[in-house]
Design an enzyme around this catalytic site. Structure first.
Site, PDB file in Angstrom:
ATOM      1  N   GLU A  81       0.813  -1.227   0.000  1.00  0.00           N
ATOM      2  CA  GLU A  81       0.000   0.000   0.000  1.00  0.00           C
ATOM      3  C   GLU A  81       0.842   1.271   0.000  1.00  0.00           C
ATOM      4  O   GLU A  81       0.323   2.375  -0.175  1.00  0.00           O
ATOM      5  CB  GLU A  81      -0.938  -0.005   1.219  1.00  0.00           C
ATOM      6  CG  GLU A  81      -2.056  -1.045   1.074  1.00  0.00           C
ATOM      7  CD  GLU A  81      -2.910  -1.200   2.320  1.00  0.00           C
ATOM      8  OE1 GLU A  81      -2.463  -0.780   3.402  1.00  0.00           O
ATOM      9  OE2 GLU A  81      -4.012  -1.751   2.206  1.00  0.00           O
ATOM     10  N   GLU A 112       6.532 -22.161   7.774  1.00  0.00           N
ATOM     11  CA  GLU A 112       6.893 -21.347   8.937  1.00  0.00           C
ATOM     12  C   GLU A 112       7.894 -22.040   9.866  1.00  0.00           C
ATOM     13  O   GLU A 112       8.465 -21.423  10.758  1.00  0.00           O
ATOM     14  CB  GLU A 112       5.663 -20.910   9.714  1.00  0.00           C
ATOM     15  CG  GLU A 112       4.926 -22.002  10.448  1.00  0.00           C
ATOM     16  CD  GLU A 112       3.814 -21.399  11.324  1.00  0.00           C
ATOM     17  OE1 GLU A 112       3.873 -21.629  12.527  1.00  0.00           O
ATOM     18  OE2 GLU A 112       2.918 -20.719  10.795  1.00  0.00           O
TER      19      GLU A 112
END
Length: 271
Positions: A81, A112
């Site tokens: 963004e 992960e």
């Protein structure tokens, strides 16, 4: 080392499946109201981090967010963004998620748990001591994130961590640990909820404040935003009308000519 895993503690709300929709919504909202308070407590650490980042970015440094699952997605979201909002190239704030692009939409098995791949990924960006690595993990125990921060720190890179458990393994390997203790989740262990909301708030605070301090905002306006759709073009036109006291046609023409509000305002000063 043992530490308190608040993120795994039982919800304060019982028998959820027996509650009405209204009760469920009010319960979630009751828990969400605790998040801003938990974030407020972290402001001194966030302030320290932002000051360190601004100093480094003024010398050409970058921010790397790194996480897995929801935490990784939120880092990628915040990074993505920055160009449209502040007109900053996408090479300055970079989001890295365990499992890569595929993990944005679908879980990637065991990604992960890989303790070395996070650092390997950071190395592909030729990371330096001017950069900052921010590890995001609600539990504070994600091996992918801990491994990346450990190696970054060894190489003289500033490290920070955003987690929801105090004194976690992740906090231990961060120069600046941000411990946002939001308490048990509405659905036990569902850290996409309050922890995710708090992470988003802190990421907003970090990136927005850094961008303001780097001169990407004028007054309270996004003068460097990319004019990528009609809404943003209209917003840019309105900014120029208010700043320069010109009519709509003149503002449109200037925006078209210069490509951003900031460039148009700078050009008007030189006339």
């Amino acid at each position: 080392m043992s530490f308190m895993k608040i993120t795994e503690q039982p919800s304060l709300h019982e028998d959820l499946e027996q509650q009405s929709v209204r009760e469920l919504l009010e319960g979630i909202n009751e828990e969400d109201r605790k998040v801003a308070v938990a974030v407020q407590v972290c402001i001194p650490q966030i302030e320290k981090l932002v000051n360190e980042i601004v100093e480094r970015m003024q010398q050409g440094g970058r921010i790397f967010y790194i996480g897995a699952g929801t935490s990784g997605r939120l880092g990628v979201l915040d990074a993505s963004e920055i160009p449209p909002t502040f007109g900053m190239p996408d090479t300055y704030i970079i989001g890295i998620i365990a499992g890569g692009e595929q993990a944005l939409r679908h879980p990637v098995e065991n990604a992960e748990d890989d303790v070395i791949s996070g650092w390997k990924e950071l190395e592909t960006y030729h990371i330096t001591d001017k950069d900052t690595v921010i590890g995001i993990a609600a539990s504070g125990t994600t091996p992918y994130v801990i491994g990346a921060l450990q190696e970054a720190r060894k190489h003289g890179v500033l490290t920070a961590a955003i987690g929801s458990n105090p004194d976690s393994p992740l906090s231990q390997v961060a120069d600046i640990p941000i411990e946002m203790v939001v308490g048990p989740e509405f659905v036990t262990g569902s850290s996409r909820m309050k922890s995710g909301t708090g992470q988003k708030m802190i990421l907003n605070m970090i990136s927005t404040t850094v961008m303001i301090k780097l001169g990407r905002v004028k007054g309270n306006r996004m003068v460097n935003m990319q004019l990528s759709n009609q809404k943003l073009v209209d917003r840019g036109v309105q900014m120029l009308i208010e700043e320069l006291h010109i009519n709509k046609e003149e503002a449109k023409q200037m925006l078209q000519q210069y490509g951003s509000v900031k460039k148009a305002l700078d050009a008007s000063k030189t006339k």
